[in-house]
Design a protein around this motif. Structure first.
Motif, PDB file in Angstrom:
ATOM      1  N   THR A  25       0.833  -1.207   0.000  1.00 57.75           N
ATOM      2  CA  THR A  25       0.000   0.000   0.000  1.00 57.75           C
ATOM      3  C   THR A  25       0.864   1.252   0.000  1.00 57.75           C
ATOM      4  OG1 THR A  25      -1.790  -1.141   1.162  1.00 57.75           O
ATOM      5  CG2 THR A  25      -1.782   1.262   1.266  1.00 57.75           C
ATOM      6  N   ALA A  26       1.900   1.244   0.834  1.00 57.53           N
ATOM      7  CA  ALA A  26       2.779   2.413   0.935  1.00 57.53           C
ATOM      8  C   ALA A  26       3.588   2.613  -0.337  1.00 57.53           C
ATOM      9  CB  ALA A  26       3.706   2.252   2.143  1.00 57.53           C
ATOM     10  N   PHE A  27       4.185   1.544  -0.854  1.00 52.25           N
ATOM     11  CA  PHE A  27       4.990   1.661  -2.071  1.00 52.25           C
ATOM     12  C   PHE A  27       4.130   2.044  -3.272  1.00 52.25           C
ATOM     13  CE2 PHE A  27       8.109  -1.588  -0.136  1.00 52.25           C
ATOM     14  CZ  PHE A  27       8.957  -0.586   0.312  1.00 52.25           C
ATOM     15  N   ASP A  28       2.933   1.478  -3.366  1.00 52.41           N
ATOM     16  CA  ASP A  28       2.042   1.788  -4.482  1.00 52.41           C
ATOM     17  C   ASP A  28       1.670   3.261  -4.475  1.00 52.41           C
ATOM     18  OD1 ASP A  28       0.320   1.276  -6.697  1.00 52.41           O
ATOM     19  OD2 ASP A  28      -1.385   1.146  -5.333  1.00 52.41           O
ATOM     20  N   ALA A  29       1.498   3.819  -3.297  1.00 54.56           N
ATOM     21  CA  ALA A  29       1.076   5.217  -3.185  1.00 54.56           C
ATOM     22  C   ALA A  29       2.222   6.198  -3.395  1.00 54.56           C
ATOM     23  CB  ALA A  29       0.440   5.451  -1.812  1.00 54.56           C
ATOM     24  N   THR A 102      -3.174  -4.562  -5.277  1.00 52.90           N
ATOM     25  CA  THR A 102      -2.231  -3.574  -4.760  1.00 52.90           C
ATOM     26  C   THR A 102      -0.828  -4.146  -4.707  1.00 52.90           C
ATOM     27  OG1 THR A 102      -3.962  -2.537  -3.427  1.00 52.90           O
ATOM     28  CG2 THR A 102      -1.696  -2.064  -2.805  1.00 52.90           C
ATOM     29  N   ARG A 103      -0.706  -5.394  -4.299  1.00 50.91           N
ATOM     30  CA  ARG A 103       0.623  -5.986  -4.182  1.00 50.91           C
ATOM     31  C   ARG A 103       1.296  -6.128  -5.536  1.00 50.91           C
ATOM     32  NH1 ARG A 103       0.392 -10.112   0.981  1.00 50.91           N
ATOM     33  NH2 ARG A 103       2.129 -11.138  -0.060  1.00 50.91           N
ATOM     34  N   ILE A 108       5.305  -4.070  -9.509  1.00 43.54           N
ATOM     35  CA  ILE A 108       5.659  -3.528 -10.817  1.00 43.54           C
ATOM     36  C   ILE A 108       6.283  -2.149 -10.670  1.00 43.54           C
ATOM     37  CG2 ILE A 108       4.745  -2.720 -13.013  1.00 43.54           C
ATOM     38  CD1 ILE A 108       4.884  -5.719 -12.842  1.00 43.54           C
ATOM     39  N   ARG A 109       5.709  -1.332  -9.780  1.00 42.61           N
ATOM     40  CA  ARG A 109       6.296   0.001  -9.567  1.00 42.61           C
ATOM     41  C   ARG A 109       7.729  -0.123  -9.054  1.00 42.61           C
ATOM     42  NH1 ARG A 109       3.763   5.492  -6.896  1.00 42.61           N
ATOM     43  NH2 ARG A 109       5.723   6.664  -6.942  1.00 42.61           N
ATOM     44  N   LEU A 110       7.940  -1.060  -8.173  1.00 44.38           N
ATOM     45  CA  LEU A 110       9.283  -1.251  -7.618  1.00 44.38           C
ATOM     46  C   LEU A 110      10.268  -1.745  -8.671  1.00 44.38           C
ATOM     47  CD1 LEU A 110       8.200  -2.789  -4.219  1.00 44.38           C
ATOM     48  CD2 LEU A 110       9.407  -0.609  -4.511  1.00 44.38           C
ATOM     49  N   ASN A 215     -13.137 -12.939 -15.529  1.00 42.24           N
ATOM     50  CA  ASN A 215     -14.480 -12.554 -15.119  1.00 42.24           C
ATOM     51  C   ASN A 215     -15.072 -13.489 -14.078  1.00 42.24           C
ATOM     52  OD1 ASN A 215     -14.509 -10.320 -16.860  1.00 42.24           O
ATOM     53  ND2 ASN A 215     -15.232 -11.562 -18.588  1.00 42.24           N
ATOM     54  N   GLY A 216     -14.540 -14.716 -14.047  1.00 39.99           N
ATOM     55  CA  GLY A 216     -15.062 -15.667 -13.078  1.00 39.99           C
ATOM     56  C   GLY A 216     -14.353 -15.644 -11.750  1.00 39.99           C
ATOM     57  N   GLY A 217     -13.131 -15.060 -11.706  1.00 40.47           N
ATOM     58  CA  GLY A 217     -12.380 -15.076 -10.452  1.00 40.47           C
ATOM     59  C   GLY A 217     -11.338 -13.994 -10.419  1.00 40.47           C
ATOM     60  N   ALA A 218     -11.778 -12.745 -10.499  1.00 38.17           N
ATOM     61  CA  ALA A 218     -10.831 -11.630 -10.501  1.00 38.17           C
ATOM     62  C   ALA A 218     -10.074 -11.564  -9.200  1.00 38.17           C
ATOM     63  CB  ALA A 218     -11.572 -10.311 -10.737  1.00 38.17           C
ATOM     64  N   THR A 219      -8.774 -11.215  -9.299  1.00 37.07           N
ATOM     65  CA  THR A 219      -7.988 -11.069  -8.081  1.00 37.07           C
ATOM     66  C   THR A 219      -8.438  -9.843  -7.333  1.00 37.07           C
ATOM     67  OG1 THR A 219      -6.337  -9.808  -9.309  1.00 37.07           O
ATOM     68  CG2 THR A 219      -5.954 -12.168  -9.066  1.00 37.07           C
ATOM     69  N   ALA A 220      -8.282  -9.894  -6.024  1.00 39.38           N
ATOM     70  CA  ALA A 220      -8.677  -8.782  -5.174  1.00 39.38           C
ATOM     71  C   ALA A 220      -7.446  -8.199  -4.514  1.00 39.38           C
ATOM     72  CB  ALA A 220      -9.673  -9.235  -4.122  1.00 39.38           C
ATOM     73  N   ASP A 221      -7.602  -6.966  -3.968  1.00 37.70           N
ATOM     74  CA  ASP A 221      -6.501  -6.334  -3.233  1.00 37.70           C
ATOM     75  C   ASP A 221      -6.182  -7.143  -1.990  1.00 37.70           C
ATOM     76  OD1 ASP A 221      -6.288  -4.401  -5.072  1.00 37.70           O
ATOM     77  OD2 ASP A 221      -7.150  -2.781  -3.859  1.00 37.70           O
TER      78      ASP A 221
END
Length: 221
Positions: A25-29, A102-103, A108-110, A215-221
């Motif tokens: 969360t911190a790195f993404d932001a 988020t992870r 990817i940002r890192l 569509n059947g199993g989207a990943t969540a945060d």
């Protein structure tokens, strides 16, 4: 294993995952350079002592998030597809993960910010390129990629192009248009690498099998 020991290990793993979630969360932001260990502890809901027990440094946390990227992608159910379509689908799976996890976004940002580390590490890029190279090489062997195409160069280009596309999409639309831009990337690329008579076999926007999984199993945060 004793019940008490198992319980302690389970608690430790819960804490470890909370730290990774907080760090993501911190790195993404804010990115690597602007994130402090205090920020990570606050987002994680743990003490700095607990954080140091699991991770010796901010860089160690960042590298763990980078290392787990492919583990966070939606499962692929396209094993029966042609190899080049699997490569196309891989980029869309990554696009979906960037929009939903988020992870993964933090990882990817890192990767892009690895120059902030003391010793930039090309390993994540090389892993992506190797994965794509295997698919492209199989596709070339099946006659779906022109024989004169250099598989290694093409694989490096695909990874580099995707990296640029996703950054541009993030800046312009917060990745709302990312799947469309990835589809564009393949629409322009495929005629240069696939024999004309085989172009219709490939879906730049991703296979039906891929979208059924997403569509059947989207990943969540």
């Amino acid at each position: 294993m004793a019940t008490g020991s198992r319980t302690r290990q389970e608690r430790a793993e819960v804490t470890r995952q909370a730290i990774l979630d907080g760090a993501a969360t911190a790195f993404d932001a804010a990115g690597f350079g602007s994130t402090s260990l205090t920020d990570i502890a606050q987002h994680s809901g743990v003490t700095k002592g607990a954080m140091y027990f699991h991770f010796q440094s901010k860089e160690a946390l960042a590298r763990e998030l980078v290392a787990e990227q492919f583990e966070l992608l939606p499962d692929g159910a396209e094993s029966e597809l042609r190899a080049l379509q699997r490569a196309i689908d891989l980029t869309h799976r990554m696009a979906h993960g960037l929009r939903s996890s988020t992870r993964l976004r933090a990882g990817i940002r890192l990767v892009i910010e690895l120059g902030s580390f003391a010793a930039p590490d090309p390993t994540p890029y090389n892993q992506w390129i190797d994965s794509v190279r295997d698919m492209v090489a199989n596709a070339q062997g099946a006659g779906d990629v022109k024989p004169e195409v250099n598989v290694g160069d093409l694989s490096a280009y695909i990874v580099g192009a995707f990296a640029g596309v996703q950054i541009t999409s993030q800046v312009r639309t917060s990745r709302e248009d990312l799947h469309d831009r990835v589809a564009d990337m393949w629409t322009w690329l495929l005629p240069g690498i696939v024999p004309a008579r085989r172009l219709a076999r490939f879906a730049p926007a991703g296979s039906g099998e891929l979208w059924a999984v997403i569509n059947g199993g989207a990943t969540a945060d």
